[in-house]
Motif scaffolding. Structure first.
Motif, mmCIF file in Angstrom:
data_model
loop_
_atom_site.group_PDB
_atom_site.id
_atom_site.type_symbol
_atom_site.label_atom_id
_atom_site.label_comp_id
_atom_site.label_asym_id
_atom_site.label_seq_id
_atom_site.Cartn_x
_atom_site.Cartn_y
_atom_site.Cartn_z
ATOM 1 N N LEU A 119 18.927 -14.135 16.000
ATOM 2 C CA LEU A 119 18.805 -12.654 15.390
ATOM 3 C C LEU A 119 17.441 -12.305 16.954
ATOM 4 N N CYS A 120 18.660 -11.411 17.711
ATOM 5 C CA CYS A 120 17.928 -10.981 18.803
ATOM 6 C C CYS A 120 16.889 -9.362 18.589
ATOM 7 N N SER A 121 15.906 -9.514 18.095
ATOM 8 C CA SER A 121 14.178 -9.143 17.908
ATOM 9 C C SER A 121 14.846 -7.556 18.892
ATOM 10 N N HIS A 122 15.320 -6.827 19.169
ATOM 11 C CA HIS A 122 15.323 -5.741 20.176
ATOM 12 C C HIS A 122 14.367 -4.681 20.996
ATOM 13 N N MET A 123 14.134 -4.346 19.501
ATOM 14 C CA MET A 123 13.503 -2.139 19.208
ATOM 15 C C MET A 123 11.990 -2.072 18.707
ATOM 16 N N LEU A 124 11.078 -1.960 17.868
ATOM 17 C CA LEU A 124 9.782 -1.901 17.095
ATOM 18 C C LEU A 124 9.176 -0.746 17.530
ATOM 19 N N GLY A 125 9.369 -0.093 16.752
ATOM 20 C CA GLY A 125 8.427 1.710 17.614
ATOM 21 C C GLY A 125 7.982 2.273 16.176
ATOM 22 N N ILE A 126 6.880 2.444 16.512
ATOM 23 C CA ILE A 126 5.519 3.235 15.312
ATOM 24 C C ILE A 126 5.377 4.288 16.009
ATOM 25 N N ASP A 127 5.340 5.657 14.856
ATOM 26 C CA ASP A 127 5.236 6.808 14.976
ATOM 27 C C ASP A 127 3.364 6.935 16.127
ATOM 28 N N VAL A 128 3.335 7.438 16.758
ATOM 29 C CA VAL A 128 2.280 7.130 17.294
ATOM 30 C C VAL A 128 0.690 7.722 16.114
ATOM 31 N N GLN A 129 0.854 8.959 15.635
ATOM 32 C CA GLN A 129 -0.006 9.076 14.597
ATOM 33 C C GLN A 129 -0.425 7.580 13.095
ATOM 34 N N PHE A 130 0.565 6.528 13.142
ATOM 35 C CA PHE A 130 0.315 5.408 12.814
ATOM 36 C C PHE A 130 0.224 4.294 13.120
ATOM 37 N N ARG A 131 0.009 4.289 14.206
ATOM 38 C CA ARG A 131 -0.284 3.165 14.936
ATOM 39 C C ARG A 131 -1.897 2.536 14.349
ATOM 40 N N ASN A 132 -1.971 1.746 14.559
ATOM 41 C CA ASN A 132 -2.966 0.209 13.906
ATOM 42 C C ASN A 132 -3.605 0.611 12.686
ATOM 43 N N LYS A 133 -2.437 0.703 11.677
ATOM 44 C CA LYS A 133 -2.633 0.215 11.012
ATOM 45 C C LYS A 133 -1.583 -0.639 9.646
ATOM 46 N N GLY A 134 -1.124 -1.723 10.844
ATOM 47 C CA GLY A 134 -0.498 -2.992 10.225
ATOM 48 C C GLY A 134 0.985 -2.605 9.706
ATOM 49 N N GLN B 34 1.053 -1.074 -0.022
ATOM 50 C CA GLN B 34 0.095 0.221 -0.102
ATOM 51 C C GLN B 34 1.520 1.315 -0.226
ATOM 52 N N GLU B 35 0.750 1.933 1.017
ATOM 53 C CA GLU B 35 0.752 3.391 1.007
ATOM 54 C C GLU B 35 2.964 3.064 1.754
ATOM 55 N N ILE B 36 2.936 1.902 2.339
ATOM 56 C CA ILE B 36 4.266 1.806 3.100
ATOM 57 C C ILE B 36 5.085 1.172 2.943
ATOM 58 N N GLY C 260 3.401 -1.967 11.899
ATOM 59 C CA GLY C 260 4.112 -3.482 12.569
ATOM 60 C C GLY C 260 4.618 -5.039 11.936
ATOM 61 N N GLU C 261 2.856 -5.470 11.892
ATOM 62 C CA GLU C 261 3.150 -6.643 10.995
ATOM 63 C C GLU C 261 3.903 -6.995 10.270
ATOM 64 N N LYS C 262 3.679 -5.202 8.824
ATOM 65 C CA LYS C 262 4.832 -5.240 7.909
ATOM 66 C C LYS C 262 6.008 -4.882 8.451
ATOM 67 N N LEU C 263 6.384 -4.707 9.303
ATOM 68 C CA LEU C 263 7.846 -4.900 9.349
ATOM 69 C C LEU C 263 8.803 -6.259 9.944
ATOM 70 N N LYS C 264 7.696 -7.137 11.022
ATOM 71 C CA LYS C 264 8.375 -8.551 11.048
ATOM 72 C C LYS C 264 8.526 -8.994 10.044
ATOM 73 N N LEU C 265 6.920 -8.960 9.311
ATOM 74 C CA LEU C 265 7.489 -10.285 7.624
ATOM 75 C C LEU C 265 8.730 -9.796 6.980
ATOM 76 N N ALA C 266 8.718 -8.610 6.631
ATOM 77 C CA ALA C 266 10.269 -7.258 6.645
ATOM 78 C C ALA C 266 10.955 -8.685 6.744
ATOM 79 N N GLU D 260 5.711 8.307 2.352
ATOM 80 C CA GLU D 260 5.808 9.516 1.288
ATOM 81 C C GLU D 260 7.421 9.819 2.021
ATOM 82 N N GLU D 261 8.332 9.056 2.227
ATOM 83 C CA GLU D 261 9.465 9.317 2.536
ATOM 84 C C GLU D 261 9.896 10.046 4.442
ATOM 85 N N GLN D 262 8.618 9.907 4.714
ATOM 86 C CA GLN D 262 8.521 10.025 6.683
ATOM 87 C C GLN D 262 8.853 8.715 7.143
#
Length: 276
Positions: free
Chosen positions: A76-91, A5-7, A93-99, A56-58
């Motif tokens: 692989l030790c996965s230490h940290m995953l963070g999402i900007d508060v304005q962009f949460r609940n858009k999936g 999508q847009e991510i 985190g899951e996209k990052l984990k699959l990547a 969009e490059e942000q």
């Protein structure tokens, strides 16, 4: 590079990109403990991984991992995953984990591990139900007392998740279709609700016999609101779940699934445990 999508998600290697990650991390958790970019770039050059999620490059999310070794095998030790508060609940985190899974396999890893707060239901659903992670290790007060924006006030207990990425062919929910009434009746933690409709743990049931094969543990749907409005109830949830999970893991049980309950009048979700 993975685009959904847009991510856009890409692996990061330049110090400028990693400094942007540090700034986003400080926005999410606070400036004091943000990870220096000289550390993340060193990890990237030595078997580690930093992924950035861009709209969009942000930079709107990131994931940081480094190599681990238990004396017998590397992971692989996965230490940290963070999402900007304005962009949460858009999936995102899951996209990052699959990547992360895709890139980790390229690097030669077969297992990814990480910790998370077992009372954070959004993370439980993603890590266990959707990604297929399992857990049989409970770490009490893993990071000690923390004063950041997400952890202050109660012990920093964590689940240690193992994600066997070489075996995982799908991220479909693995729930066996167990009747919700049965799960509620047999949850090892029972609950009442306060005036705001938030769950408060009440009695705990005896641990199941080995021949039962399946166990259930309730957790709040919205633990953060409980923590922010009723620290006593939050502490009770922490203490009761700590005792239950520690005892179950000692007896050979492991968390293998997560039931996300969609009924608004029932303020809890459920972990599912099976014998190893």
């Amino acid at each position: 590079m993975t685009k959904t999508q847009e991510i856009v998600i890409r692996s990061l290697h330049r110090i400028e990109e990693l400094e942007d990650v540090r700034k986003l991390e400080s926005t999410i958790w606070g400036e004091t403990d943000s990870t220096p970019s000289h550390q993340t770039i060193t990890a990237v050059k030595n078997g580690g991984l930093v992924l950035g999620a861009y709209m969009e490059e942000q930079l709107v999310g990131f994931q940081y991992s480094f190599p681990g070794f238990n004396g017998q095998s590397a992971y692989l030790c996965s230490h940290m995953l963070g999402i900007d508060v304005q962009f949460r609940n858009k999936g995102i985190g899951e996209k990052l984990k699959l990547a992360q899974r895709e890139e980790a396999i390229k690097l030669g890893y077969s297992v990814i591990t990480w910790t998370y707060d077992p009372l954070e239901s959004v993370n439980g659903y993603l890590n266990i139900a959707k990604l297929g992670g399992v857990c049989s290790t409970y770490i009490a007060n893993c990071y000690g007392e923390m004063d950041d924006l997400l952890n202050s006030g109660i012990p920093t207990d964590r689940f240690l998740v193992e994600w066997h990425i070489g075996k995982q062919e799908t991220t479909d929910y693995r729930g066996p279709g167990i009747a919700l009434d049965y799960v509620m009746e047999n949850s090892l933690i029972q609950w009442d609700t306060d005036k705001k409709g938030l769950p408060v743990p009440s009695l705990t049931l005896p641990l199941p016999e080995q021949e039962c094969g399946t166990a259930f543990v309730a957790i709040p749907k919205d633990f953060r609101t409980i923590r922010d409005t009723n620290i006593q109830a939050a502490t009770e949830w922490r203490m009761k779940t700590s005792e239950i999970f520690t005892n179950l893991f000692q007896q050979g049980w492991q968390v293998t699934d997560f039931i996300k309950n969609s009924k608004t009048e029932i303020p809890v979700h459920f972990y599912v445990l099976s014998l190893k």
